[in-house]
Design an enzyme around this catalytic site. Structure first.
Site, PDB file in Angstrom:
ATOM      1  N   GLN A   1      14.713  29.432 122.997  1.00  0.00           N
ATOM      2  CA  GLN A   1      13.572  29.645 122.098  1.00  0.00           C
ATOM      3  C   GLN A   1      14.049  30.012 120.694  1.00  0.00           C
ATOM      4  O   GLN A   1      13.633  29.408 119.702  1.00  0.00           O
ATOM      5  CB  GLN A   1      12.681  30.774 122.660  1.00  0.00           C
ATOM      6  CG  GLN A   1      11.479  31.072 121.788  1.00  0.00           C
ATOM      7  CD  GLN A   1      10.454  29.958 121.810  1.00  0.00           C
ATOM      8  OE1 GLN A   1      10.069  29.482 122.869  1.00  0.00           O
ATOM      9  NE2 GLN A   1       9.997  29.519 120.652  1.00  0.00           N
TER      10      GLN A   1
ATOM     11  N   ARG B   1      15.089  29.681 134.758  1.00  0.00           N
ATOM     12  CA  ARG B   1      14.196  30.717 134.198  1.00  0.00           C
ATOM     13  C   ARG B   1      13.934  31.708 135.323  1.00  0.00           C
ATOM     14  O   ARG B   1      13.412  31.353 136.376  1.00  0.00           O
ATOM     15  CB  ARG B   1      12.874  30.103 133.737  1.00  0.00           C
ATOM     16  CG  ARG B   1      11.790  31.154 133.586  1.00  0.00           C
ATOM     17  CD  ARG B   1      10.559  30.666 132.896  1.00  0.00           C
ATOM     18  NE  ARG B   1      10.819  30.443 131.495  1.00  0.00           N
ATOM     19  CZ  ARG B   1       9.863  30.306 130.565  1.00  0.00           C
ATOM     20  NH1 ARG B   1       8.597  30.364 130.901  1.00  0.00           N
ATOM     21  NH2 ARG B   1      10.177  30.116 129.302  1.00  0.00           N
TER      22      ARG B   1
ATOM     23  N   ASP C   1       5.106  38.047 119.360  1.00  0.00           N
ATOM     24  CA  ASP C   1       5.076  37.547 120.740  1.00  0.00           C
ATOM     25  C   ASP C   1       4.088  38.425 121.511  1.00  0.00           C
ATOM     26  O   ASP C   1       3.694  39.496 121.025  1.00  0.00           O
ATOM     27  CB  ASP C   1       6.499  37.634 121.346  1.00  0.00           C
ATOM     28  CG  ASP C   1       6.587  37.089 122.768  1.00  0.00           C
ATOM     29  OD1 ASP C   1       5.690  36.304 123.164  1.00  0.00           O
ATOM     30  OD2 ASP C   1       7.534  37.445 123.488  1.00  0.00           O
TER      31      ASP C   1
ATOM     32  N   ARG D   1      11.670  22.925 120.646  1.00  0.00           N
ATOM     33  CA  ARG D   1      12.305  23.297 121.921  1.00  0.00           C
ATOM     34  C   ARG D   1      12.946  22.051 122.550  1.00  0.00           C
ATOM     35  O   ARG D   1      14.052  22.106 123.090  1.00  0.00           O
ATOM     36  CB  ARG D   1      11.269  23.892 122.888  1.00  0.00           C
ATOM     37  CG  ARG D   1      10.739  25.270 122.483  1.00  0.00           C
ATOM     38  CD  ARG D   1      11.798  26.325 122.612  1.00  0.00           C
ATOM     39  NE  ARG D   1      12.351  26.369 123.965  1.00  0.00           N
ATOM     40  CZ  ARG D   1      11.769  26.949 125.011  1.00  0.00           C
ATOM     41  NH1 ARG D   1      10.623  27.579 124.879  1.00  0.00           N
ATOM     42  NH2 ARG D   1      12.351  26.918 126.213  1.00  0.00           N
TER      43      ARG D   1
ATOM     44  N   CYS E   1       6.414  32.331 119.732  1.00  0.00           N
ATOM     45  CA  CYS E   1       7.065  31.438 120.708  1.00  0.00           C
ATOM     46  C   CYS E   1       6.061  30.733 121.610  1.00  0.00           C
ATOM     47  O   CYS E   1       6.376  29.710 122.190  1.00  0.00           O
ATOM     48  CB  CYS E   1       8.062  32.232 121.554  1.00  0.00           C
ATOM     49  SG  CYS E   1       7.322  33.645 122.390  1.00  0.00           S
TER      50      CYS E   1
ATOM     51  N   HIS F   1      15.848  35.004 125.642  1.00  0.00           N
ATOM     52  CA  HIS F   1      15.286  33.642 125.690  1.00  0.00           C
ATOM     53  C   HIS F   1      16.043  32.822 124.636  1.00  0.00           C
ATOM     54  O   HIS F   1      15.503  32.506 123.568  1.00  0.00           O
ATOM     55  CB  HIS F   1      13.783  33.711 125.385  1.00  0.00           C
ATOM     56  CG  HIS F   1      13.016  32.467 125.734  1.00  0.00           C
ATOM     57  ND1 HIS F   1      13.594  31.358 126.313  1.00  0.00           N
ATOM     58  CD2 HIS F   1      11.692  32.160 125.577  1.00  0.00           C
ATOM     59  CE1 HIS F   1      12.674  30.436 126.494  1.00  0.00           C
ATOM     60  NE2 HIS F   1      11.515  30.894 126.066  1.00  0.00           N
TER      61      HIS F   1
HETATM   62  N1   CP Z   1       7.861  29.585 124.791  1.00  0.00           N
HETATM   63  C1   CP Z   1       8.044  29.310 126.086  1.00  0.00           C
HETATM   64  O1   CP Z   1       9.133  29.474 126.656  1.00  0.00           O
HETATM   65  O2   CP Z   1       6.945  28.825 126.711  1.00  0.00           O
HETATM   66  P1   CP Z   1       6.755  28.651 128.284  1.00  0.00           P
HETATM   67  O3   CP Z   1       6.734  30.040 128.875  1.00  0.00           O
HETATM   68  O4   CP Z   1       5.447  27.941 128.455  1.00  0.00           O
HETATM   69  O5   CP Z   1       7.907  27.864 128.821  1.00  0.00           O
HETATM   70  N1  NVA Z   2       8.182  37.524 126.011  1.00  0.00           N
HETATM   71  C1  NVA Z   2       7.491  36.451 126.674  1.00  0.00           C
HETATM   72  C2  NVA Z   2       8.019  35.126 126.209  1.00  0.00           C
HETATM   73  C3  NVA Z   2       7.343  33.938 126.835  1.00  0.00           C
HETATM   74  C4  NVA Z   2       7.914  32.630 126.352  1.00  0.00           C
HETATM   75  C5  NVA Z   2       7.654  36.600 128.179  1.00  0.00           C
HETATM   76  O1  NVA Z   2       8.766  36.890 128.627  1.00  0.00           O
HETATM   77  O2  NVA Z   2       6.660  36.460 128.898  1.00  0.00           O
END
Ligand code: CP
Ligand code: NVA
Length: 300
Positions: free
Chosen positions: A130, A100, A219, A287, A259, A127
């Site tokens: 997700q 990530r 989101d 997930r 999400c 993502h």
């Molecule tokens: N939805 C998601 O990826 O959550 P986190 O940012 O907590 O991993």
């Molecule tokens: N769009 C959000 C998703 C988090 C899971 C971010 O990137 O912060």
């Protein structure tokens, strides 16, 4: 080069179908493969996480493996040494790398040089885990249909881009309700529009986006790394809030998705999050299942 998941478009429609089937069988306990037996997985996080970190660590353990949590403090990817060198070194220790981070190009660079699969656990661009988990959740909750209509309201971001990537592989009626300058990635929109089996609508009218949709999704308005833009986003995106009156336009059978993490009272209200149409915690659970299926698929 081993197969990796940098974006949903790395898989064909047929492979996506196989992954959803594998996910279903693993979730209901019909099969429990251990492709990570005796192996470790490097889990690199240069952004915060609850769901991704915990669901990957649990999933890796359930596949027989051992997860190693690595933050930017230790590896300083691309700074202390090149992404390519880090890929070569990690490949000597682990059976898979989950990452990530901010730049999609770092994930793709890692995948080009590693001799083990890479799984993207979120970048500024996409993502994929997700949205694959979310589509699986939609399949569980909705009547079978050739092409679901999914309405995304809010900021055009990594989540929106991933739905578009899915639409470029499987038939989707995907509507985006957002402000003129909060648009998703134009190249990804173009690719989705190239799939003649999908329909892509981008509108500034949230009501047009959600009308009769099967799924209403939102989101956060300011993603990780862009939280400083929140006031600006609030001004632009307030009319796209997912509340009961917007949800009502989709009808009583529609499911509401997010999400998570959510900023309750901003992009989504408590009444929707905690209401009967919400499936947000099923999405969080899935997930775990989808990522196990993705890792098992890549390691087969
Ligand atoms: N939805 C998601 O990826 O959550 P986190 O940012 O907590 O991993
Ligand atoms: N769009 C959000 C998703 C988090 C899971 C971010 O990137 O912060």
């Amino acid at each position: 080069m081993p197969r990796s998941l940098c974006q949903i478009t790395d898989f064909t429609a047929d492979e996506l179908k196989q992954i959803f089937e594998l996910c279903g069988k693993m979730k209901n306990g019909e099969i429990s493969p251990k492709p990570l037996e005796g192996k470790s997985v490097a889990c690199i996080f240069t952004k915060a996480s609850l769901r991704t970190r915990v669901s990957f660590e649990v999933g890796i353990s359930e596949l027989g493996g051992n997860a190693i949590y690595i933050t930017d403090k230790e590896i300083k990817l691309g700074e202390r040494e090149s992404v390519a060198d880090a890929a070569h070194v990690l490949s000597r220790y682990v059976g898979l790398i989950m990452i990530r981070t901010f730049k999609q190009s770092d994930v793709e660079e890692l995948a080009r040089h590693a001799s083990v699969p890479i799984v993207n656990g979120l970048t500024d661009l996409v993502h994929p885990c997700q949205i694959l988990g979310d589509y699986f959740t939609a399949l569980e909750h909705l009547e079978p249909k050739e092409r679901y209509s999914v309405a995304y309201v809010g900021d055009g971001n990594n989540i929106t881009n991933s739905w578009l990537n899915l639409a470029s592989r499987i038939p989707l009626d995907f509507r985006i309700g957002t402000a003129a300058d909060c648009q998703p990635d134009p190249a990804i929109v173009e690719k989705a529009r190239a799939n003649s089996e999908s329909r892509i609508l981008i509108t500034e009218d949230p009501k047009e986006a959600v009308a009769d949709a099967d799924v209403i999704y939102t989101d956060v308005w300011a993603s990780m790394g862009r939280k400083h833009l929140v006031d600006e986003k609030v001004d632009k995106l307030s009319k796209y809030q997912l509340n009961n009156s917007l949800l009502a336009l989709a009808g009583p059978k529609a499911i509401a998705m997010h999400c998570l993490p959510a900023e309750r009272g901003r992009e989504i209200t408590d009444e929707v999050m905690d209401g009967p149409q919400s499936v947000v915690f099923d999405e969080a659970e899935n997930r775990l299942h989808i990522q196990k299926a993705i890792m098992a698929f890549l390691l087969q």
